[in-house]
Design an enzyme around this catalytic site. Sequence first.
Site, mmCIF file in Angstrom:
data_model
loop_
_atom_site.group_PDB
_atom_site.id
_atom_site.type_symbol
_atom_site.label_atom_id
_atom_site.label_comp_id
_atom_site.label_asym_id
_atom_site.label_seq_id
_atom_site.Cartn_x
_atom_site.Cartn_y
_atom_site.Cartn_z
ATOM 1 N N GLU A 218 5.256 -2.748 0.522
ATOM 2 C CA GLU A 218 4.134 -2.492 -0.398
ATOM 3 C C GLU A 218 4.568 -1.681 -1.619
ATOM 4 O O GLU A 218 3.900 -0.713 -2.017
ATOM 5 C CB GLU A 218 2.974 -1.801 0.344
ATOM 6 C CG GLU A 218 2.368 -2.694 1.417
ATOM 7 C CD GLU A 218 1.086 -2.159 2.063
ATOM 8 O OE1 GLU A 218 0.698 -1.002 1.795
ATOM 9 O OE2 GLU A 218 0.469 -2.917 2.836
ATOM 10 N N GLU B 19 1.975 -7.737 7.797
ATOM 11 C CA GLU B 19 0.910 -6.815 8.214
ATOM 12 C C GLU B 19 -0.409 -7.575 8.129
ATOM 13 O O GLU B 19 -0.778 -8.051 7.049
ATOM 14 C CB GLU B 19 0.842 -5.568 7.329
ATOM 15 C CG GLU B 19 1.992 -4.616 7.565
ATOM 16 C CD GLU B 19 1.846 -3.289 6.830
ATOM 17 O OE1 GLU B 19 0.705 -2.839 6.621
ATOM 18 O OE2 GLU B 19 2.899 -2.725 6.467
ATOM 19 N N ASN C 37 4.435 2.315 5.159
ATOM 20 C CA ASN C 37 4.545 3.349 4.130
ATOM 21 C C ASN C 37 5.556 4.426 4.521
ATOM 22 O O ASN C 37 6.185 5.037 3.664
ATOM 23 C CB ASN C 37 3.181 3.988 3.890
ATOM 24 C CG ASN C 37 2.166 2.998 3.349
ATOM 25 O OD1 ASN C 37 2.532 1.938 2.855
ATOM 26 N ND2 ASN C 37 0.887 3.315 3.453
HETATM 27 O O1 AHR Z 1 -0.155 -0.403 8.931
HETATM 28 C C1 AHR Z 1 -0.597 0.753 8.289
HETATM 29 C C2 AHR Z 1 -0.151 0.828 6.833
HETATM 30 O O2 AHR Z 1 -0.838 -0.128 6.088
HETATM 31 C C3 AHR Z 1 1.298 0.547 6.566
HETATM 32 O O3 AHR Z 1 2.092 1.668 6.716
HETATM 33 C C4 AHR Z 1 1.289 0.119 5.138
HETATM 34 O O4 AHR Z 1 2.341 -0.751 4.831
HETATM 35 C C5 AHR Z 1 -0.088 -0.491 4.942
HETATM 36 O O5 AHR Z 1 -0.694 -0.033 3.804
#
Ligand code: AHR
Length: 522
Positions: free
Chosen positions: A182, A310, A81
């Site tokens: 995201e 992720e 993010n």
């Molecule tokens: O990994 C933590 C957060 O989780 C990241 O910044 C984001 O991409 C996801 O929502």
Amino acid sequence: MATFTKIRDDETPSITINPDHKIAKINDNIYGGFTEHMGRCIYGGIYDPGNPLSDENGFRKDVIEAFKELNVPVVRYPGGNFVATYHWLDGVGPKEQRPKRPELAWLGVESNQFGTDEFLKWCEVVGTEPYFCLNFGTGTLDEALGWLEYCNSDLDTHYANLRRKNGREKPYNVKYWALGNECWGPWQVEQFTKEDYAKRAYQWAKAMKLLDPSIILVLCGETGFSSWDYYVLKECVKFDVHGLGGDRTKSLIDMHSIHLYTADKKHIVNATAPRAAERAIQMTSALIDLARIENNVPPTVPRQTICFDEWNVWDPVRAPGEQGAEEKYTLSDALAVAVFLNAFIRQAAVMGMANIAQSLNVISPLLTTPSSLVKQTTFYPLLLYSRYMRGHTLALNVSCPEYEGPTNPRWIRGVIETPFLDCSATISEGKEGGKGGGWVSLAVVNVHESKDFSVSINGVGNGVGGAKEGDVEVETYTVTGASVDVVNTEKEERVGIEEGRWDGRGEFVFRRHSLTVLRWKA
Ligand code: AHR
């Protein structure tokens, strides 16, 4: 790949393995990491100038050693993010001139003391490849192209010269680039509709590949089981001569990213939750194929792969992102991590990369203190898999009882099985585990909290694969603990790796709440 046969509780479980039955080559990049400007991941984490444990660059040496021990092949950066308001130019050049900025993802202040050149230097020290994520929030295409030029160009042009001025003559050749992070999420600065995202991603992909056709571009997917994934793949996985020099063996989009975090208070629900990852991979793979079919992509264009960039156990209520998300991982979480990794191995044919989120301090297997590095429970499955579960995936049949209770996410039940023994197997090709090719590794996660399973293993010295009983000597590596709730702390390591030997005779007992890796020479 593995097939599962459900049996009754009073029947003897079995695992059948054939070392000749290779399924797919495993991409080493499934053992990738992720470092975000978030919490203590970068500052006070990999970068801690002034700490006696740091080197002349300010890099924590104990952290570098742990990354080397895990043999992390690729690391995603700088978010997450965070990247949605990140301007890479703020983080290059003389440190005293770099601006401090408000940071809107985790509501902090970004000092920009660690940026592109520091991260790329750190990657070189660690011996890992960088994977950059572009700012699709407040960023522009011009900035993205400038970043690519800064990193990869050897021309006599503005940003390549800026890199030289900042002390780096030769290009870094950053290979992996993600088209946003995201972008579908309501928490993003500049959330997109799928229509707006697809249009932008395609145009940016074309421009990025015009500047550097050698890069690998990753499309921003969601979970793999959403209409976002279907739509953006359909719009972006197509054959287009523009930007590819008419080459019918290339495509603008090389990978599709998906994310999944799982967690539950109840052990068995927690440990079976990553079964959702396997279905997510299967569905994404089908959506990639659907886009290729509907868009008549020539078969000469390599099939796009999945970038699971992720994944982890994370409960954001328990460990909020704004507070640094420092999860304290239990043995149950370590088993969940192993169940994730099993899915990546079984689905190796379609997996291009996976990145545990994250690699240090923030929802991580590693926690720094000012004077030490704590290896959490989840470090140990990662270490075992990274060491031994490389090469090719082997076919398996697993017969065992199944957990039949509630799941999280709920849809797992009725969509994919949840066996008590979650397994994967590999055969090494070269130096995996430092022992040359032909080593079979069988990873078995017994997610049952209270039951040991005595399992007949067909293929270790008792027929299948040509071996005779007692022919083999099997190395055993077990990760377990006194209960599913135990955690590792700075003072006490309650979960580690127990090493042993087995002669391959009779049945092998997979202990309750444990991960075991068995290894033998085929
Ligand atoms: O990994 C933590 C957060 O989780 C990241 O910044 C984001 O991409 C996801 O929502």
